[in-house]
Design a protein around this motif. Structure first.
Motif, short mmCIF file in Angstrom:
data_model
loop_
_atom_site.label_atom_id
_atom_site.label_comp_id
_atom_site.label_asym_id
_atom_site.label_seq_id
_atom_site.Cartn_x
_atom_site.Cartn_y
_atom_site.Cartn_z
N ILE A 63 -8.34 -5.19 5.27
CA ILE A 63 -8.72 -3.94 4.60
C ILE A 63 -7.75 -2.86 5.03
N PRO A 64 -7.03 -2.25 4.08
CA PRO A 64 -6.02 -1.26 4.48
C PRO A 64 -6.65 -0.14 5.31
N GLU A 65 -5.92 0.29 6.32
CA GLU A 65 -6.46 1.28 7.23
C GLU A 65 -6.85 2.58 6.53
N HIS A 66 -6.08 2.94 5.50
CA HIS A 66 -6.40 4.20 4.82
C HIS A 66 -7.67 4.06 3.97
N CYS A 67 -8.15 2.84 3.79
CA CYS A 67 -9.43 2.65 3.08
C CYS A 67 -10.61 2.68 4.04
N LEU A 68 -10.34 2.34 5.28
CA LEU A 68 -11.42 2.33 6.29
C LEU A 68 -11.66 3.75 6.80
N THR A 69 -12.19 4.58 5.93
CA THR A 69 -12.31 6.00 6.28
C THR A 69 -13.50 6.32 7.18
N ALA A 70 -14.42 5.37 7.33
CA ALA A 70 -15.64 5.65 8.10
C ALA A 70 -15.31 6.12 9.51
N PRO A 71 -15.77 7.32 9.89
CA PRO A 71 -15.49 7.81 11.25
C PRO A 71 -15.96 6.84 12.34
N ILE A 72 -17.07 6.13 12.10
CA ILE A 72 -17.53 5.23 13.17
C ILE A 72 -16.66 3.99 13.29
N GLU A 130 0.19 -7.29 -1.13
CA GLU A 130 0.86 -6.35 -0.23
C GLU A 130 1.40 -5.15 -1.00
N LYS A 131 1.97 -5.45 -2.15
CA LYS A 131 2.48 -4.37 -3.00
C LYS A 131 1.32 -3.46 -3.43
N PHE A 132 0.22 -4.11 -3.77
CA PHE A 132 -0.96 -3.36 -4.24
C PHE A 132 -1.50 -2.45 -3.14
N ARG A 133 -1.56 -2.99 -1.93
CA ARG A 133 -2.07 -2.18 -0.82
C ARG A 133 -1.23 -0.92 -0.62
N ALA A 134 0.08 -1.10 -0.75
CA ALA A 134 0.96 0.05 -0.59
C ALA A 134 0.71 1.05 -1.70
N PHE A 135 0.53 0.52 -2.91
CA PHE A 135 0.28 1.37 -4.07
C PHE A 135 -1.00 2.19 -3.90
N LEU A 136 -1.97 1.60 -3.25
CA LEU A 136 -3.27 2.28 -3.09
C LEU A 136 -3.20 3.50 -2.18
N LYS A 137 -2.06 3.67 -1.51
CA LYS A 137 -1.93 4.84 -0.64
C LYS A 137 -1.77 6.13 -1.45
N ASN A 138 -1.47 5.96 -2.73
CA ASN A 138 -1.39 7.10 -3.66
C ASN A 138 -2.63 8.00 -3.48
N ASN A 139 -2.38 9.29 -3.42
CA ASN A 139 -3.46 10.25 -3.14
C ASN A 139 -4.64 10.18 -4.10
N VAL A 140 -4.33 9.76 -5.33
CA VAL A 140 -5.39 9.73 -6.34
C VAL A 140 -6.53 8.79 -5.92
#
Lengths: 754, 754
Positions: free
Chosen positions: A743-752, A159-169
């Motif tokens: 799968i974090p929502e910000h990773c699911l970038t696919a428009p479809i 959970e901590k990692f998922r939050a960390f992945l929100k970093n713009n990089v």
């Protein structure tokens, strides 16, 4: 109110009878569920009961006129079927009663049928000429709950990692230029290292937490961002850092491990050679000890003996190099050494040549390269000497005397990487499934001429069959790999041979599964799946090579099969072999006791859904393949065929055994996980996923079972039908199941997938 | 000379006996070949004959001591097996005789055994403890001869074309930037157009030769250069030009066709919409006739109704647009119109919006885009009016009254494109196979501990099994598509419905075959196959979408199956249906006459290799699936399930039928081609390829045949063994077979294929 020929008691049952007799899928044993319900339903009078029971007789089914009358009764009522009802069919019955008789209670007995037969709206909504209020997904299960179960004990870290992945990089972007992509991936790896994620599996004193299983969970998540990131992360922290950790001793740990974990020191893992992919023992690079200078000389002897496909080769300052160690003129076999590649200015040291491997099918964010060494000298102490050392006096010593065993012990320490490869492939499959399922719940194509709206493609049987067994398998493999990582990380069990055999097989079947799944998802999304923005193309390109690296699947499956055989192998060519075969034969015939014609044609749901059946079938297959394999090899050897050639002749058999063994292992592992679950509602769902996995596997290999007479033709067909049926039953939960991957929502970038 | 226990007569047979008894593959019927030879061999005396025949008895095989003595006799002789001999085993026998007896003739009787049992060096060279002089490939067949047979009547065009492709503009380069890649692909298309290749299929008066089959052969060759080139070529000349040619009338031909052929006019084919991929009839773009201005107004009504994935969208000046034609307030169904997109300065006309589809999994040299129309006006005459016209008075007329039939007739004219898609996919598969096979004939991995050199990976059974059936299938599909193109182009047969059904099925199985094959090739080449320079990655990415475009395979297979059913369809719901089913049932039981237990377990080579067996098995499967499908649909319809829903319920069954039908069609077509071949030696090779294709297909679907009781377990195993055996038999010819594809050397740029 309308005139009516039926009593209220019978009326309530009509929607159910209509469904049951419309579909040829319901078996005799399922009709008995209805029978029992009727007998226990106190709201029915004797004549109702007798009429209803009469209509249940398969030998004299209701007449077509009767059937049409049911249909009319329902359509004349004008009531609607509401899929979002908890018990849609029972509710429909109640409303039917209300229409015709004015007052009708919700009948719990009917609810009992609906639950026990697992009747789902998509089994019957086409039967009712009424409008259906569609719900994309059921609310019976909760994705967050599933996610928690999947995270297990890594929940806090994950959970901590998922939050960390929100970093713009970490934001995913389309970048096809390999130089630019590599730069951005390098930055991401550095971020992860600087924040302690690289060192996760290292000991505390080197910045880590000693938690390899959590590292595995993190690794899978990187696939949701970018395959290149996962692989480069694995190369830096797992292969390079891991080789220092596992093959080196304290002096190496002190010198390199902390810096490897933070990415202050970038390194690569130089094992594979152009001429030697799968055959590591045959590598040609030499590391010759020069006593006079107390140095080791690394050298690439021939044209094709360069290190090949080395990840991180362009960014690294240093490398773990595998080479034939020659001390005092004697080849002591393959060993690893630390070899500096570049200086602070990032210039290559003399004698070292590095070449970019160029563009690849995928993973273009990983800087793979070739490396040549021309008489490169390093101090003696650069030898990673846990399993083989050169003393100050210049003599070779090793705690493992047998060179063969030594070699495999060294390679064995790297098995964790293979688990991660499988885990990464699984992550890719999950991501593709999530995208394809969400697309299938939005996309409509074709329709019944009377409907305005087209059908959701998720409601097509072929589409369900394409995606649902893969979703079930992803759950099975998730837990299997979790358990495997636990065994591997268990320091109290130092002998890793069994885990090695298991991982070799699982890595193969899971990476193949992942590739097939991603391909199905691509096709299931049609042209949309072909667009890079929808992520499936990169997943496909990236995961592809997972079948080859860290051990080619075909080679690994043979390794797994030989592991299964290994208990017998020592006996080959010896008098004892006959008795071993006899033992195997006895075990088999014990298992064959149940294989009478009745068993081979038992097709009722209770039997087909029973884990005992699945386990028996898997166990039988593994043992039978082992036995026949041993017999064939024995016969060849008896005739004087050399053992190497004998194994070559049974190569396809070995691969079949390797697969069978791995599938059994996965199912049994998952089955144990299900057994120990405490939440009964979720246990039910998980058991269903396990059942679908088992039947789908048996379905895929039905030919073999038919050949053996283990199942008959009827049973084979029944298994196929059950697979389709289970897909339909899981249809209401399909979105929750893929959301459960977490799968974090910000990773699911696919428009479809929006 | 050494002392010897055997007479010269027996001695000569010893290598053969050694081989026969070493391997458990040779069946009783094959041993009879040996028996007959012995009986006819006049060089043997009676006691030799009696001894040799005794050793042939399977019930009392030679003792192990005897067997070992044979082995010793051979190894003591120190003679070498020379694979490059025409009859290696017979020659070895002769030399064995020379060693022991001083003088021994070449025995033609032994040659007879060697030919008739199809014994190949890789069956036995491991048996002889002698060094083998390896030849990568046999010289029995000639690649140029094969190539000529494959080119057939297009030879002149193809050879000229191959020479033309040496032009530098066609040189393959690694370019990942889509803009740069598109530019270079556009130049290549223009070169082809300017040199008359684009117009090949157009009538002479528009610069063509009217030769559609030659166009197909050319199209396949473009895949050897670049998938993007093939597709962009197909869009410009096949889809855009083809739609003008097939749907337009003389005024359109005169206005556009010549310029389309030379690329002076670049155009696109705007059919698919975002919201409507497979369901063309449901497209939403409207073309409304405005009587007042005598114009047609093209309009995109909704958000997802834009044209999608339109190839050439960025480079085109003009488009063929498919839209719902509305005349006088009435929707006349889908029609095509010519709509100018851009002016001479390449600026979009008002009301038109084009957007790049962006990066894709493959085909990045094709400029796919989305197109929106906002009330765009074109003259009435822009309607491509062969099948539906608006008269000067503003009324709609059509030579085909039934709108349904009209729609399918229009789409049917485009079936040629589908054949080309299959042909292109096949070209991709051939290219990947050529690369993988050549790599497998260079690459060595692992070895017997006694050998210095590692084994060629082409000599691994798993590797042979991976590549050889695919090579056989490529030959089968090549001729199938050639024949299909002939039928399609045959103007004397205006009813294309049958061809349509056939092409729908073949396009599906061949594009799937191509994708699977390319994937196998990728894995078979290991990491090398993952490098873009080795071409397989681009083939994989490019061919992937062939399963989706020009008709999604899943949809097309259902179309094919419905075509098969169509003879019965008209009868559904009518009294006549019962009699149709009865007819089907009778046909089936006729075919079942042979299905006694003996047939189901007949495993001798003569039977398994007999085309009659293959044809019977394929025919039985198609008919049985048709019958059971018809029965199921009838039952659903009887119960009042609407036809649309009934077909949904049998979707997986439809797909099975579609595949079965297509495989049968391919085999039968190829079989006819074999039959008519005059060169007996090549006919033998082609027949073997056909046999491998048939047995491989039966092997893949053995489960179904077992379920039906059509084959028993023993036969199923025998089929699998025969597939492996045929792969081994074809091993000496594998390089000639892939060279026979005739891929120009300058196109085979992959370094691993050198």
């Amino acid at each position: 109110m309308v005139t009516l020929d039926y009593s209220l008691g019978i009326l309530q049952y009509i929607p159910f009878y209509y469904v049951i007799w419309s579909d040829d899928l319901l078996s005799a044993s399922e009709i008995s569920v209805v029978q029992k319900t009727i007998e226990e339903d106190s709201s029915l009078d004797t004549s109702d009961k007798s009429q209803l029971l009469k209509w249940l007789n398969r030998d004299s089914p209701p007449t077509e006129e009767e059937f049409k009358k049911w249909k009319q009764t329902i359509s004349n009522s004008q009531i609607k079927l509401v899929e979002s009802d908890t018990y849609p069919l029972t509710s429909l019955s109640q409303r039917l009663g209300n229409v015709y008789c004015g007052d009708c209670d919700f009948n719990d007995h009917l609810k009992h049928i609906e639950i026990n037969l697992g009747i789902q709206p998509n089994h019957y909504n086409h039967l009712f000429h009424v409008e259906v209020i569609h719900e994309k997904t059921s609310k019976q299960y909760n994705a967050n709950e599933l996610d928690k179960i999947l995270m297990g004990e890594h929940r806090a870290v994950v959970e901590k990692f998922r939050a960390f992945l929100k970093n713009n990089v970490f934001q995913w972007q389309i970048e096809r230029n390999k130089e630019l992509l590599r730069e951005s991936i390098l930055k991401q790896v550095q971020q992860l290292g600087e924040n302690g994620y690289g060192a996760l599996a290292y000991p505390k004193e080197y910045g880590g937490t000693g938690n390899m299983p959590a590292y595995g969970a993190i690794f899978e998540h990187l696939m949701y961002l970018d395959g290149s990131l996962a692989v480069k992360f694995g190369v830096q922290f797992g292969l390079f850092g891991g080789s220092i950790q596992k093959l080196g001793t304290k002096k190496h740990h002190d010198a390199y491990l902390s810096d490897a974990g933070t990415t202050k020191l970038l390194g690569c893992f130089a094992m594979t050679e152009t001429g030697h992919g799968s055959n590591v023992r045959g590598i040609k690079t030499t590391a010759t000890y020069d006593k006079s200078s107390d140095e080791i000389v690394i050298h690439t002897p021939g044209k094709n003996d360069n290190k090949e496909y080395i990840g991180n080769a362009l960014h690294s300052k240093i490398a773990t190099v595998f080479a034939q160690l020659i001390v005092d003129g004697k080849n002591e076999g393959v060993h690893a050494l630390v070899v500096p590649l570049r200086n602070e200015q990032h210039e290559l040291f003399e004698g070292i040549t590095v070449e970019d491997n160029g563009y690849k099918l995928g993973l273009n964010g990983v800087d793979n390269g070739k490396i040549w060494f021309n008489q490169v000298r390093v101090p003696r102490t650069n030898l990673l000497d846990k399993y083989g050392a050169i003393s100050e006096k210049g003599t070779y010593t090793s705690p493992i005397k047998n060179p063969n065993k030594r070699f495999f012990t060294m390679l064995g320490t790297l098995v964790g990487g293979r688990i991660c490869v499988a885990r990464g492939a699984l992550g890719g499959a999950k991501m593709a499934l999530a995208i394809a399922v969400k697309h299938a719940l939005n996309r409509r194509q074709f329709n019944d001429s009377i409907k305005v709206q087209e059908d959701l493609i998720m409601d097509y049987p072929t589409h369900q069959l394409r995606l649902t067994p893969a979703v079930a398998a992803s759950y099975v493999y998730h837990f299997t790999l979790e358990e495997m990582m636990k065994s591997y990380s268990d320091e109290s069990q130092p002998d890793k041979r069994k885990v090695e055999t298991q991982v070799a097989g699982l890595k193969s079947i899971i990476t193949w599964y992942a590739n097939n799944t991603i391909q199905e998802c691509r096709e299931a999304c049609g042209g949309k799946g072909y667009l890079v923005e929808n992520r499936i193309p990169d997943l496909k390109g990236d995961v592809d090579i997972f079948t080859t690296f860290e051990g080619d699947n075909t080679v690994l499956l043979q390794l797994a099969a030989k592991g299964v055989l290994s208990d017998f192998k020592a006996e080959f060519n010896s008098a004892g072999f006959a008795s071993v075969l006899k033992l195997l034969r006895t075990q088999l015939s014990d298992r064959l006791n149940t294989l009478n014609p009745i068993y081979a044609n038992k097709v009722d749901a209770e039997h087909l859904y029973n884990p005992k059946f699945h386990k028996h079938a898997f166990d039988y297959r593994t043992r039978r393949l082992t036995y026949t394999l041993a017999m064939r090899i024995r016969d060849y050897i008896k005739k004087g065929v050399p053992s190497y050639q004998a194994f070559l002749k049974v190569q396809t058999h070995l691969i079949a055994l390797g697969k069978a063994y791995s599938v059994e292992l996965a199912y049994n592992t998952f089955s144990n996980v299900c057994e120990s679950m405490e939440n009964m509602e979720y246990k039910k769902l998980f058991t269903k996923l396990g059942t679908l996995y088992a039947l789908d596997q048996l379905n895929q290999d039905a030919r073999w079972y038919l050949e053996q007479g283990y199942i008959g033709g009827t049973k084979s067909k029944a298994i196929r039908q059950r697979v389709e049926r289970l897909c339909t039953e899981l249809r209401p939960h399909i979105e929750v199941l893929v959301d459960g991957f977490g799968i974090p929502e910000h990773c699911l970038t696919a428009p479809i997938a929006k």
